[in-house]
Design an enzyme around this catalytic site. Structure first.
Site, PDB file in Angstrom:
ATOM      1  N   ARG A 156     107.181  34.226   3.485  1.00  0.00           N
ATOM      2  CA  ARG A 156     106.488  35.135   2.559  1.00  0.00           C
ATOM      3  C   ARG A 156     106.865  36.584   2.852  1.00  0.00           C
ATOM      4  NH1 ARG A 156     103.742  38.971   5.803  1.00  0.00           N
ATOM      5  NH2 ARG A 156     101.931  38.096   6.858  1.00  0.00           N
ATOM      6  N   GLU A 255      95.507  40.715   0.331  1.00  0.00           N
ATOM      7  CA  GLU A 255      95.540  41.872   1.238  1.00  0.00           C
ATOM      8  C   GLU A 255      96.475  42.950   0.687  1.00  0.00           C
ATOM      9  OE1 GLU A 255      95.892  40.992   5.404  1.00  0.00           O
ATOM     10  OE2 GLU A 255      97.377  42.563   5.699  1.00  0.00           O
ATOM     11  N   ARG A 259     102.087  39.337  -2.705  1.00  0.00           N
ATOM     12  CA  ARG A 259     102.713  38.502  -1.678  1.00  0.00           C
ATOM     13  C   ARG A 259     103.568  37.498  -2.434  1.00  0.00           C
ATOM     14  NH1 ARG A 259      99.975  38.263   3.628  1.00  0.00           N
ATOM     15  NH2 ARG A 259      99.707  40.462   4.066  1.00  0.00           N
ATOM     16  N   CYS A 301      98.664  46.583   6.045  1.00  0.00           N
ATOM     17  CA  CYS A 301      98.515  46.382   7.488  1.00  0.00           C
ATOM     18  C   CYS A 301      99.823  46.754   8.199  1.00  0.00           C
ATOM     19  CB  CYS A 301      98.169  44.912   7.776  1.00  0.00           C
ATOM     20  SG  CYS A 301      97.931  44.568   9.522  1.00  0.00           S
ATOM     21  N   THR A 303     101.188  45.650  10.727  1.00  0.00           N
ATOM     22  CA  THR A 303     101.942  44.516  11.273  1.00  0.00           C
ATOM     23  C   THR A 303     102.913  43.929  10.256  1.00  0.00           C
ATOM     24  OG1 THR A 303     100.333  42.863  10.553  1.00  0.00           O
ATOM     25  CG2 THR A 303     100.005  43.825  12.730  1.00  0.00           C
ATOM     26  N   ARG A 310     107.251  36.998   6.919  1.00  0.00           N
ATOM     27  CA  ARG A 310     106.710  36.041   7.888  1.00  0.00           C
ATOM     28  C   ARG A 310     107.240  34.664   7.506  1.00  0.00           C
ATOM     29  NH1 ARG A 310     102.414  32.772  10.080  1.00  0.00           N
ATOM     30  NH2 ARG A 310     101.245  32.418   8.150  1.00  0.00           N
ATOM     31  N   ARG A 345      99.575  30.515  15.014  1.00  0.00           N
ATOM     32  CA  ARG A 345      98.299  30.643  14.305  1.00  0.00           C
ATOM     33  C   ARG A 345      97.735  29.246  14.081  1.00  0.00           C
ATOM     34  NH1 ARG A 345      99.307  35.094   9.377  1.00  0.00           N
ATOM     35  NH2 ARG A 345      99.933  36.784  10.746  1.00  0.00           N
ATOM     36  N   GLU A 350      95.733  32.817   9.612  1.00  0.00           N
ATOM     37  CA  GLU A 350      95.345  33.691  10.706  1.00  0.00           C
ATOM     38  C   GLU A 350      93.853  33.528  11.038  1.00  0.00           C
ATOM     39  OE1 GLU A 350      96.447  37.727  10.046  1.00  0.00           O
ATOM     40  OE2 GLU A 350      96.761  37.938  12.186  1.00  0.00           O
TER      41      GLU A 350
HETATM   42  P1  ADP Z   1     100.008  35.089   5.471  1.00  0.00           P
HETATM   43  O1  ADP Z   1     101.065  34.190   5.910  1.00  0.00           O
HETATM   44  O2  ADP Z   1     100.130  35.321   4.018  1.00  0.00           O
HETATM   45  O3  ADP Z   1      99.959  36.290   6.301  1.00  0.00           O
HETATM   46  P2  ADP Z   1      97.839  33.301   6.440  1.00  0.00           P
HETATM   47  O4  ADP Z   1      98.226  33.222   7.876  1.00  0.00           O
HETATM   48  O5  ADP Z   1      96.393  33.514   6.133  1.00  0.00           O
HETATM   49  O6  ADP Z   1      98.554  34.469   5.636  1.00  0.00           O
HETATM   50  O7  ADP Z   1      98.332  31.982   5.721  1.00  0.00           O
HETATM   51  C1  ADP Z   1      98.103  31.796   4.362  1.00  0.00           C
HETATM   52  C2  ADP Z   1      98.166  30.338   3.955  1.00  0.00           C
HETATM   53  O8  ADP Z   1      99.478  29.855   4.090  1.00  0.00           O
HETATM   54  C3  ADP Z   1      97.277  29.438   4.816  1.00  0.00           C
HETATM   55  O9  ADP Z   1      96.655  28.478   3.993  1.00  0.00           O
HETATM   56  C4  ADP Z   1      98.271  28.759   5.703  1.00  0.00           C
HETATM   57  O10 ADP Z   1      97.852  27.486   6.135  1.00  0.00           O
HETATM   58  C5  ADP Z   1      99.464  28.631   4.785  1.00  0.00           C
HETATM   59  N1  ADP Z   1     100.724  28.466   5.518  1.00  0.00           N
HETATM   60  C6  ADP Z   1     101.317  29.312   6.373  1.00  0.00           C
HETATM   61  N2  ADP Z   1     102.461  28.809   6.856  1.00  0.00           N
HETATM   62  C7  ADP Z   1     102.612  27.586   6.285  1.00  0.00           C
HETATM   63  C8  ADP Z   1     103.600  26.563   6.367  1.00  0.00           C
HETATM   64  N3  ADP Z   1     104.682  26.678   7.124  1.00  0.00           N
HETATM   65  N4  ADP Z   1     103.391  25.443   5.617  1.00  0.00           N
HETATM   66  C9  ADP Z   1     102.308  25.295   4.823  1.00  0.00           C
HETATM   67  N5  ADP Z   1     101.363  26.227   4.697  1.00  0.00           N
HETATM   68  C10 ADP Z   1     101.500  27.373   5.415  1.00  0.00           C
HETATM   69  C1  CIR Z   2      93.350  42.147  13.491  1.00  0.00           C
HETATM   70  O1  CIR Z   2      93.420  43.317  13.839  1.00  0.00           O
HETATM   71  O2  CIR Z   2      93.255  41.220  14.308  1.00  0.00           O
HETATM   72  C2  CIR Z   2      93.401  41.829  12.032  1.00  0.00           C
HETATM   73  N1  CIR Z   2      93.228  43.014  11.272  1.00  0.00           N
HETATM   74  C3  CIR Z   2      94.714  41.156  11.660  1.00  0.00           C
HETATM   75  C4  CIR Z   2      95.925  41.940  12.024  1.00  0.00           C
HETATM   76  C5  CIR Z   2      97.199  41.376  11.428  1.00  0.00           C
HETATM   77  N2  CIR Z   2      97.643  40.269  12.124  1.00  0.00           N
HETATM   78  C6  CIR Z   2      98.810  40.029  12.744  1.00  0.00           C
HETATM   79  O3  CIR Z   2      98.833  39.815  13.927  1.00  0.00           O
HETATM   80  N3  CIR Z   2      99.907  39.960  12.011  1.00  0.00           N
END
Ligand code: ADP
Ligand code: CIR
Length: 392
Positions: A156, A255, A259, A301, A303, A310, A345, A350
């Protein structure tokens, strides 16, 4: 001929930027009372009294920096409180700071630059020009051709619309305007990227729940993001677009303004990445994304700056997760992730837990390297993780 083409492209880009800026102005309303701002001195009192807080905010916002920044404002009125409220009200944050608006990265650079350097492991806040690699010759391959460990793969990126503010300052009408222009651009996609937009305002609850459970859709339960103003006016202006096969998706106004996501079952990183790059190429012709040499693609953010990329796998590593680290109260999985700049994660994103030894593991650094380098960092690290799991 080529020169004329470039000139034409520049004129189109300038026109797009100016149209987006005008639209942002037109849809800007007086501040609506959704975001409960806490006075900055109260926030500072809480943060400075917290002796066990391990966030990057706590580490880098010294008294001297706080004094220098507490009265500063960006041209649209963003202040230090907007940036740090999340980290001060959630002392268990890992990072703890967001940018109040795109200009905040300059106005509050005294603290944000330190956080950015620490998180992305760079000496200077600077980002190279985008480089996705040569799509005709790139062969990232399948990380798990025998389907032994990788459940699914996802890449993403985040994008912000030039001219529009971040969540603390975005009005309801600005969110709706961003939604409308994005959907118009998405509706021009063809072939495997062609799909449909579903607004969160009209989606039925059952469908919403299923999309979340299947890892496609975002939700509004992240207390870190909530405290940063990320859920203001929820669900206004939010929604998800997906292609017919649900392998290309777009989140609107989660966020970040945008995305873009490519995902599929199994470990075929090459196919996932190429699909995303193709979509980005098409959409950049219709939308103007905020970008500069310091931050790369600008996101809410710190990060996520830079490539904003990511790349993750959902991977079964029960043995590594259970094996103790040689360095203190951690697991072997955490050791190996730290060594290869990976971030583990939980399975639902997250701040969630693993289920059945399946983890979401991705590249951690996004700024100061190219898109292709970020992907290669993930690929090499994941191959090591797989090797280590098999060896146990
Ligand atoms: P982001 O990647 O957009 O920062 P999150 O960590 O909250 O946000 O993940 C968003 C969604 O994407 C969650 O439902 C997570 O389980 C899903 N996700 C992340 N990586 C994978 C993957 N490799 N396969 C399937 N779902 C994924
Ligand atoms: C935090 O500070 O823990 C949250 N605001 C999430 C920060 C973003 N996460 C990350 O590690 N990529």
């Amino acid at each position: 001929m080529y020169r004329r083409y470039l000139d034409q492209l520049n004129t189109q880009t300038t026109q797009l930027i100016s149209e987006q800026q005008q639209l942002a102005q037109k849809t800007k309303m007086s501040a609506e009372p959704e975001y409960k701002k806490i006075p900055v001195d109260e926030l500072w009192a809480k943060l400075s009294a917290a002796s066990d807080c391990k966030s990057l905010l706590k580490k880098h916002l010294t008294l001297e920096r706080y004094e220098a920044l507490k009265d500063k404002k960006t041209s649209i009125g963003g202040d230090l409180g907007d940036c740090i409220q999340s980290g001060c009200m959630n002392l268990d944050s890992g990072v703890g700071i967001y940018a109040c608006d795109p200009e905040g990265y300059d106005t509050f650079a005294l603290v944000l630059d330190e956080v950015i350097k620490d998180y992305h492991k760079v000496d200077k806040v600077w980002h190279p020009a985008p480089c996705f690699g040569d799509m005709d010759n790139l062969d990232l391959g399948d990380l798990d051709p025998n389907n032994e460990m990788i459940v699914s793969t996802r890449v993403r990126v985040g994008r912000s619309h030039t001219g529009f503010p971040f969540p603390p300052a975005a009005s309801k009408d600005q969110r709706k305007a961003m939604e409308k222009m994005t959907v118009e651009a998405l509706n021009t996609l063809e072939g495997e990227l062609k799909g449909k937009y579903f607004s969160l305002e009209t989606m039925n609850k059952e469908e919403e729940k299923q999309l979340i459970a299947d890892h496609f859709l975002f939700k509004n339960d992240d207390r870190f993001l909530r405290e940063a103003g990320g859920y203001n006016f929820w669900p206004v202006g939010r929604g998800i677009y997906f292609s017919e096969d649900k392998k290309f998706l777009t989140w609107i106004n989660e966020e970040d303004h945008l995305r873009f996501i490519s995902m599929q079952m199994g470990g075929d990183l090459g196919a996932v990445y190429k699909r995303l790059v193709k979509a980005l190429g098409k959409l950049s012709e219709k939308l103007k994304f905020a970008h500069n040499d310091k931050c790369g693609y600008v996101t809410f953010c710190p990060t996520n700056l830079g490539t904003t990329c990511r790349a993750s796998v959902h991977i079964k590593v029960p043995k590594l997760a259970a094996a103790p680290s040689t360095k203190g109260n951690k697991s072997k999985l955490e050791d190996i992730c730290a060594e290869y700049n990976l971030q583990p994660r939980g399975i639902h994103g997250e701040h969630t837990e693993s289920v059945g030894g399946v983890y979401d593991i991705s590249n951690k650094r996004r700024l100061g390297l190219s898109e292709l380098d970020a992907i290669m960092e993930m690929k090499n690290g994941i191959l090591e993780v797989m090797k280590a799991e098999k060896a146990l």
